[in-house]
Design an enzyme around this catalytic site. Structure first.
Site, PDB file in Angstrom:
ATOM      1  N   VAL A   1       0.837  -1.192   0.000  1.00  0.00           N
ATOM      2  CA  VAL A   1       0.000   0.000   0.000  1.00  0.00           C
ATOM      3  C   VAL A   1       0.887   1.262   0.000  1.00  0.00           C
ATOM      4  CG1 VAL A   1      -0.352   0.238   2.495  1.00  0.00           C
ATOM      5  CG2 VAL A   1      -2.173   0.849   0.976  1.00  0.00           C
ATOM      6  N   ASP A   2       2.039   1.178   0.603  1.00  0.00           N
ATOM      7  CA  ASP A   2       2.996   2.284   0.638  1.00  0.00           C
ATOM      8  C   ASP A   2       3.416   2.680  -0.784  1.00  0.00           C
ATOM      9  OD1 ASP A   2       4.801   4.122   1.679  1.00  0.00           O
ATOM     10  OD2 ASP A   2       6.232   2.628   2.410  1.00  0.00           O
TER      11      ASP A   2
HETATM   12  N1  AR6 Z   1      -5.299  -0.462  -1.078  1.00  0.00           N
HETATM   13  C1  AR6 Z   1      -5.707  -1.096   0.034  1.00  0.00           C
HETATM   14  N2  AR6 Z   1      -5.019  -2.109   0.590  1.00  0.00           N
HETATM   15  C2  AR6 Z   1      -3.870  -2.481  -0.006  1.00  0.00           C
HETATM   16  C3  AR6 Z   1      -3.369  -1.864  -1.171  1.00  0.00           C
HETATM   17  C4  AR6 Z   1      -4.137  -0.803  -1.718  1.00  0.00           C
HETATM   18  N3  AR6 Z   1      -3.757  -0.140  -2.808  1.00  0.00           N
HETATM   19  N4  AR6 Z   1      -2.199  -2.465  -1.516  1.00  0.00           N
HETATM   20  C5  AR6 Z   1      -1.977  -3.448  -0.607  1.00  0.00           C
HETATM   21  N5  AR6 Z   1      -2.998  -3.456   0.304  1.00  0.00           N
HETATM   22  P1  AR6 Z   1       1.295  -3.968   3.053  1.00  0.00           P
HETATM   23  P2  AR6 Z   1       2.435  -4.041   5.769  1.00  0.00           P
HETATM   24  C6  AR6 Z   1      -3.203  -4.336   1.461  1.00  0.00           C
HETATM   25  O1  AR6 Z   1       2.234  -5.012   2.586  1.00  0.00           O
HETATM   26  O2  AR6 Z   1       2.099  -5.482   5.893  1.00  0.00           O
HETATM   27  C7  AR6 Z   1       5.796  -1.806   2.436  1.00  0.00           C
HETATM   28  O3  AR6 Z   1       6.905  -2.154   1.666  1.00  0.00           O
HETATM   29  C8  AR6 Z   1      -2.448  -5.628   1.520  1.00  0.00           C
HETATM   30  O4  AR6 Z   1      -3.112  -6.627   0.750  1.00  0.00           O
HETATM   31  O5  AR6 Z   1       1.045  -2.816   2.168  1.00  0.00           O
HETATM   32  O6  AR6 Z   1       2.145  -3.126   6.898  1.00  0.00           O
HETATM   33  C9  AR6 Z   1       6.155  -0.756   3.485  1.00  0.00           C
HETATM   34  O7  AR6 Z   1       7.105   0.169   3.007  1.00  0.00           O
HETATM   35  C10 AR6 Z   1      -2.495  -5.934   3.012  1.00  0.00           C
HETATM   36  O8  AR6 Z   1      -3.736  -6.527   3.356  1.00  0.00           O
HETATM   37  O9  AR6 Z   1       1.773  -3.332   4.485  1.00  0.00           O
HETATM   38  C11 AR6 Z   1       6.702  -1.595   4.594  1.00  0.00           C
HETATM   39  O10 AR6 Z   1       8.061  -1.927   4.363  1.00  0.00           O
HETATM   40  C12 AR6 Z   1      -2.447  -4.542   3.660  1.00  0.00           C
HETATM   41  O11 AR6 Z   1      -2.753  -3.626   2.609  1.00  0.00           O
HETATM   42  C13 AR6 Z   1       5.872  -2.857   4.540  1.00  0.00           C
HETATM   43  O12 AR6 Z   1       5.412  -2.948   3.176  1.00  0.00           O
HETATM   44  C14 AR6 Z   1      -1.084  -4.175   4.222  1.00  0.00           C
HETATM   45  O13 AR6 Z   1      -0.067  -4.706   3.391  1.00  0.00           O
HETATM   46  C15 AR6 Z   1       4.658  -2.758   5.436  1.00  0.00           C
HETATM   47  O14 AR6 Z   1       3.991  -3.988   5.433  1.00  0.00           O
END
Ligand code: AR6
Length: 169
Positions: free
Chosen positions: A33-34
Site C-alpha cells: 500500500v505504501d
Molecule cells: N489499497 C488497500 N489495501 C492495499 C493496497 C491498496 N492499494 N495495496 C496493498 N494493500 P502492506 P504491511 C493491502 O504489505 O504489511 C511496504 O513495503 C495488503 O493486501 O502494504 O504493513 C512498506 O514500506 C495488506 O492486506 O503493508 C513496509 O516496508 C495490507 O494492505 C511494509 O510494506 C497491508 O499490506 C509494510 O507492510
C-alpha cells in the site's frame, strides 16, 4: 460517535480527509500500500517525508507511531504514515499494532480530520495473520476516543474484507 465502515478496494482511490499509509520507519516508500500511495499521490508526499526524516525522524519513525504529510494528488487532505510491527511468533507485538491505530487517530484529531481511511496495517508484507490484524484494528478503533466521525477500513481483497466484516458482526 465514530462510525466504522468497510470497503473492498484500492485505498488510493478513496476520498477521505486522511488516508493512512502502512509505511516503514524510513518513510521513504516501499511496496504494498505504501508503494501504491506514493505512486498515485506523486512526489510531494516523498518530499515531505524526506523533510520529516531530516527534521524530526533522523533515526526513522518508530514502530507504532504516526505522522502526517500532504496527500499530494490523492483525493484527501493528508496521508498519515504509520509503521506497523512485523509479525513474529517469538514475541507478542499486538500492542504496537494497536498503537498504530490509536496514534493515527490521535494525529487525525490534531489535524481535524473527520473521515479516515485505513488499510489492514501489517497484514501484508509484514506478515500479520489477517484475522488477528482485523481483530486488533476493530477492537482498538472501537475503544479509542476520537472526534473522527468515520473510520473506513479499505480492504484490498475479499478475504481481508471478510475478516474485518466478521469482527464487526
Ligand atoms: N489499497 C488497500 N489495501 C492495499 C493496497 C491498496 N492499494 N495495496 C496493498 N494493500 P502492506 P504491511 C493491502 O504489505 O504489511 C511496504 O513495503 C495488503 O493486501 O502494504 O504493513 C512498506 O514500506 C495488506 O492486506 O503493508 C513496509 O516496508 C495490507 O494492505 C511494509 O510494506 C497491508 O499490506 C509494510 O507492510
Amino acid at each position: 460517535m465514530t462510525t466504522i465502515t468497510l470497503v473492498q478496494g484500492d485505498i488510493t482511490r478513496q476520498s477521505a480527509d486522511a488516508i493512512v499509509n502502512a509505511a516503514n520507519s524510513s518513510l521513504l516508500g516501499g511496496g504494498g500500500v505504501d508503494g501504491a500511495i506514493h505512486r498515485r499521490g506523486g512526489p510531494a508526499i516523498l518530499e515531505e517525508c524526506r523533510a520529516l526524516r531530516a527534521s524530526r525522524y533522523g533515526k526513522g519513525l518508530p514502530t507504532g507511531q504516526a505522522v502526517a504529510t500532504t496527500a499530494g494528488a490523492l483525493d484527501a487532505r493528508w496521508v498519515i504514515h504509520t509503521v506497523g510491527p512485523r509479525f513474529t511468533h517469538d514475541e507478542d507485538r499486538s500492542e504496537l499494532l494497536a498503537s498504530c491505530y490509536r496514534e493515527s487517530l490521535r494525529v487525525a484529531d490534531e489535524l481535524g480530520a473527520r473521515t479516515v481511511a485505513f488499510p489492514a496495517v501489517s497484514a501484508g508484507i509484514y506478515g500479520w495473520p489477517m484475522e488477528d490484524a482485523a481483530r486488533i484494528a476493530v477492537e482498538t478503533v472501537r475503544a479509542v476516543e476520537t472526534s473522527v466521525e468515520e473510520v473506513r477500513f479499505v480492504l484490498f481483497d475479499e478475504r481481508a474484507y471478510e475478516a474485518f466484516a466478521a469482527q464487526l458482526r
